[in-house]
Design a protein around this motif. Structure first.
Motif, short mmCIF file in Angstrom:
data_model
loop_
_atom_site.label_atom_id
_atom_site.label_comp_id
_atom_site.label_asym_id
_atom_site.label_seq_id
_atom_site.Cartn_x
_atom_site.Cartn_y
_atom_site.Cartn_z
N PHE A 254 71.40 70.59 60.28
CA PHE A 254 70.44 70.22 61.37
C PHE A 254 71.22 70.90 62.68
CE2 PHE A 254 69.51 67.37 65.15
CZ PHE A 254 68.30 67.89 65.32
N GLU A 258 70.18 73.65 65.36
CA GLU A 258 69.97 73.65 66.93
C GLU A 258 70.98 74.61 67.84
OE1 GLU A 258 67.92 71.09 68.56
OE2 GLU A 258 67.04 71.35 66.75
N LEU A 404 70.91 63.68 71.71
CA LEU A 404 70.16 63.59 70.52
C LEU A 404 70.36 62.19 69.89
CD1 LEU A 404 70.95 66.85 68.74
CD2 LEU A 404 68.62 66.10 69.40
N ILE A 406 70.02 59.89 66.92
CA ILE A 406 69.77 60.09 65.36
C ILE A 406 70.41 58.69 64.63
CG2 ILE A 406 70.80 61.41 63.29
CD1 ILE A 406 71.64 63.49 65.27
N ASP A 440 65.28 60.24 67.94
CA ASP A 440 64.73 61.51 67.73
C ASP A 440 64.72 61.81 66.43
OD1 ASP A 440 64.49 62.19 70.47
OD2 ASP A 440 66.59 62.65 70.90
N VAL A 441 65.58 61.60 65.69
CA VAL A 441 65.90 62.29 64.31
C VAL A 441 66.07 61.04 63.26
CG1 VAL A 441 67.04 63.64 63.01
CG2 VAL A 441 66.62 64.25 65.23
N ASP A 450 62.75 65.26 61.94
CA ASP A 450 63.01 65.71 63.44
C ASP A 450 61.76 65.41 64.04
OD1 ASP A 450 63.32 66.63 65.79
OD2 ASP A 450 63.73 68.66 65.42
N ARG A 452 61.15 64.70 67.26
CA ARG A 452 60.82 65.07 68.79
C ARG A 452 59.49 65.75 69.03
NH1 ARG A 452 66.04 68.50 69.57
NH2 ARG A 452 65.48 69.23 67.60
#
Lengths: 528, 528
Positions: A254, A258, A404, A406, A440-441, A450, A452
């Motif tokens: 991931f 990104e 982010l 997570i 978000d994740v 994901d 978002r």
């Protein structure tokens, strides 16, 4: 004398030498019902000699239940202190995090009154005087490396809430730890003003230094100084397993995507990583991975961080504590002091976990919950929705404010009554510490979701597709389809749930030992 | 020409005059499926001429469902724009907050994909490119007071997410509002860098100015400029009632006690207050109350704030929007411009709601939820746990980061099927937006529960004692006693809940029209 220097050499303010006494001699200062504040954070930098002497005293004199205290400490401390105190019924209140079988038992059986709070809030609220009747702490016990000429406290392996304790403690006992090297120079202490006089924390990278290397202390408050040679009982290393490695691989993949899309810099952003096998696997993956010049801005550094330093990929780490294992972690660290020391800064909890630097730096927050649900609410604290494990910790500080957010978990956890295990992705989390607005994740070994920019129903479908264990997928899909159909038909379907059935999997686990229910039927008589 | 100056006088960058066109002429720029970003926040400062022209076009040409857009706006905008678009089936996705009967219907029937997020996160995540496939916004529509010589956009009654839209929008349409005075000088714009290059926001009091008065804009992105004379359709004033006044009195009393105990300064700390009758009553109470030199640091200013200014008690207010009523609010404001203008600053959402200044200043956060539960979890968004009303808004930004985190609600709300009403304090909230870790003080007209430092079971008892309506008190006390007994006996009782019964009141409301259940018995057949 110690191989790491004498007590005399550590107490540089000579007028304090007259306050030196044995740990047993401090017992006179403790009275049942007192509010105590300790240094320490995630078994690092906590007082040992005095708490153990007091526990011995209680045990020897059969004072169980007659010497009870309220304990305010940045996070957990070693089992030989707080868990032993719990065994001896020495704890009434405990904030905001704890570790240990007996303390957890006391909490869940109602003998110990524990409360948890986002750690950054705990630190500042303690300084605001929100936790005790008169806003004060009767007695603080602080482990230090040294005391400077102007009565500055040089801390040890963590900073915790020591600055706030200096604001609210009436009396102070110091434990000078001569059983290990002094950590002088590693700390960056900010004595934060309370609003409306608080000033900006001008941290713009993990390595920024904005304070002093010791904590100012009023010498008149110091009532005793005790020498200690005991080391932190740091946690044993958690081995990686296939599940953790699979999760870590999804996350590294991931990150690569990104970076390719231009949404993350090539050296990522400062990393916050929780504790446990998945966190270890992620750090391990980064040590072998494609990213260089990494930085860490977190609340706890564990043994694997030394590996990441050794890999040459990690430039700098900021933390509240250095929570290495008693062996091999700390010996490895002390033996290679020159290699690590100038790449690490230890900050007070009120700074390490403050939203201000976390959001400015854009940390990548990664933590493991007990479970999450299809809409991305997560339970980090209460197994089954009611039983406390350790506490919230700083997960919310980092997840709310990270660039982010997570969370990672195995898709199932072992169960004594079901060989497939219980699912960690549920229709509705029975307790919620982090909401859908904060994550978000979400990742399991099955895949990475994901979330978002997705609306709740789109999130749920992606969670089922990517994260749920195959044995549970048809069950949870059926619930979601049924909930959508029933709620949308009534025009109440933004985030569909069926309150008669949403906990059926948990109810079936309690009754029949498995969450793998055969159908979603249920018959309820409200007995009205 | 307008009484407030000509379009020519407002467009100071003369080369842009050639882009002036009628609203109808901009229809050519819209294609179904586009990602649109608008200025605007809590019906203030949103574009009107262009959205209305496009709606007229769709209606006239029967294009319902054939022209659908994804709408990204700081918060809600006027019903004549977004709600009309919903009526005409012109909205696919909508982030992160909305108001209007038809848009809410579309969301809860599954036609509109809405997502909500803490507003401060929405603003920055939009700038990070998290909400669309390519991270971009196809077209931004921005209401402005004026355009400066160097193409700076002087905004109107709100700042919203305009700075972030400048970062991610490919093309821009401007609406110059000549139907009202220019707001030039009232804004404080910071074009925030994304991490790792973000810098501190050096706000140390509500009145701090750290930016510029206009938003830098690339003139080549501007494809059309439209004149508008329409004013914001601000919300009507909500009258106070006895319940709201009682709640406000509890809060003012609490503030007085905190000042007396030295935990709050005499002029309190910067206030954040939500919208609605309770917020109005609190502001009304402050206007008559003992506190002077107050300041406000919030996201929306409403009519009552003018009363607080007029009382002489309020020194300064910082906000994201000036959301006055169309009448009498805005005329009163414009007629007394000199009195108010230099006491107000309007900030972008990414600054007004940022944790950094909120926590540094130590805001007192006050918001109204749908309901809260005995352990202090609050539902702010989903009635019955599934039906979206408006969205999360900035409540979490302020509650998580405030010095004091206060939520207030009537103890009951009116019900069509029960003359006593439904209780707003429940055993377990069916949806959670704010957790027990985020709230300090809960208030109903029955009383104020100061939950700081209390463990969950102590919180629950205080909530029952202080906040629950007398008709519901024995019912909820019985649940709590039963839950405690059953969970503690099993050693799982840190925060007792009974998952077979925790929603019985809600289930009984659905089935029998009342939450006042006769007993807590329930018979469940899991049908396995």
């Amino acid at each position: 004398m110690s191989e790491f220097g004498t007590l005399e050499s550590r107490i540089r303010r000579k007028s304090l030498m007259k306050k030196v006494m044995k740990a047993e001699e401090t017992i006179q200062f403790f009275k049942s019902g007192m509010n105590l504040g300790w240094s320490g954070f995630t078994p690092a930098g906590y007082p040992k000699a005095v708490p153990i002497a007091l526990a011995d005293h209680v045990e020897k004199n059969n004072l169980q239940g007659k010497m009870k205290f309220n304990l305010f400490i940045g996070a957990s401390v070693g089992a030989e202190t707080e868990n032993r105190w719990a065994q001896l019924d020495m704890i009434d209140r405990r904030w905001p995090y704890q570790t240990g079988k007996d303390i957890s038992k006391g909490i869940n059986e109602g003998r110990i009154r524990m409360g948890d709070k986002h750690l950054s809030l705990f630190a500042q609220d303690l300084g605001y005087g929100f936790y005790t009747e008169n806003g004060r702490i009767d007695l603080a016990i602080i482990e230090v490396s040294a005391i400077t000429e102007d009565c500055g406290l040089v801390l040890t392996s963590s900073c915790g809430v020591v600055p706030e304790l200096m604001m609210v403690a009436d009396r102070i006992i110091l434990e000078v730890n001569t059983g290990q090297p002094s950590f002088e120079g590693m700390h960056d202490i900010v004595m934060s003003q309370n609003p409306p006089n608080r000033q900006p924390y001008l941290i713009t990278k993990a390595s920024s230094r904005i304070g002093t290397t010791s904590v100012p202390c009023d010498p008149d408050k110091i009532i005793a100084i005790v020498e200690s040679k005991r080391r932190d009982k740091g946690r044993a290393f958690t081995d990686m397993d296939d599940t953790s490695e699979a999760i870590a691989a999804h996350i590294i993949d991931f990150f690569s995507n990104e970076v390719a899309k231009g949404r993350l810099p090539k050296n990522l952003l400062p990393l916050q990583s929780g504790v446990g096998s998945i966190a270890n696997a992620v750090v391990g993956g980064l040590a072998k991975g494609p990213f260089k010049n990494l930085t860490v801005y977190t609340e706890v550094l564990q043994d694997t961080m030394l590996d990441l330093f050794d890999s040459g990929k990690l430039d700098f780490a900021s933390s509240c504590s250095l929570s290495l294992s008693e062996s091999p972690g700390f010996p490895r660290f002390f033996d290679n002091w020159e290699k690590y020391a100038d790449k690490i800064v230890l900050r007070p909890l009120s700074i390490s976990n403050a939203p201000e630097p976390i959001r400015r730096l854009g940390c990548i927050a990664m933590n493991t919950p007990v479970e999450f649900d299809i809409y991305a609410h997560a339970n980090s604290t209460l197994v089954g929705g009611t039983r406390m494990i350790n506490g919230l910790g700083g997960s919310g500080d980092f997840l709310r404010n990270g660039f982010l957010k997570i969370m990672h978990s195995p898709s199932t956890r072992p169960s004594k009554t079901d060989p497939i295990g219980i699912t960690c992705v549920v229709p509705k989390a029975p307790h919620i510490d982090h909401t859908e607005h904060d994550l978000d994740v979400l990742v399991t070994e099955q895949g990475l979701a994901d979330l978002r920019g997705l609306a709740p129903k789109d999130r749920a479908q992606m969670m089922i597709d990517k994260c749920v264990h195959p044995e549970y997928k048809p069950i949870i899909q059926e619930y979601f389809d049924m909930a959508k159909k029933e709620c949308l038909a009534k025009g109440i379907g933004h985030e569909p749930q069926l309150f008669d059935r949403c906990f059926k999997m948990q109810q079936n686990l309690a009754k029949n030992g498995t969450m793998r229910i055969k159908n979603w039927d249920i018959k309820i008589d409200l007995c009205e």
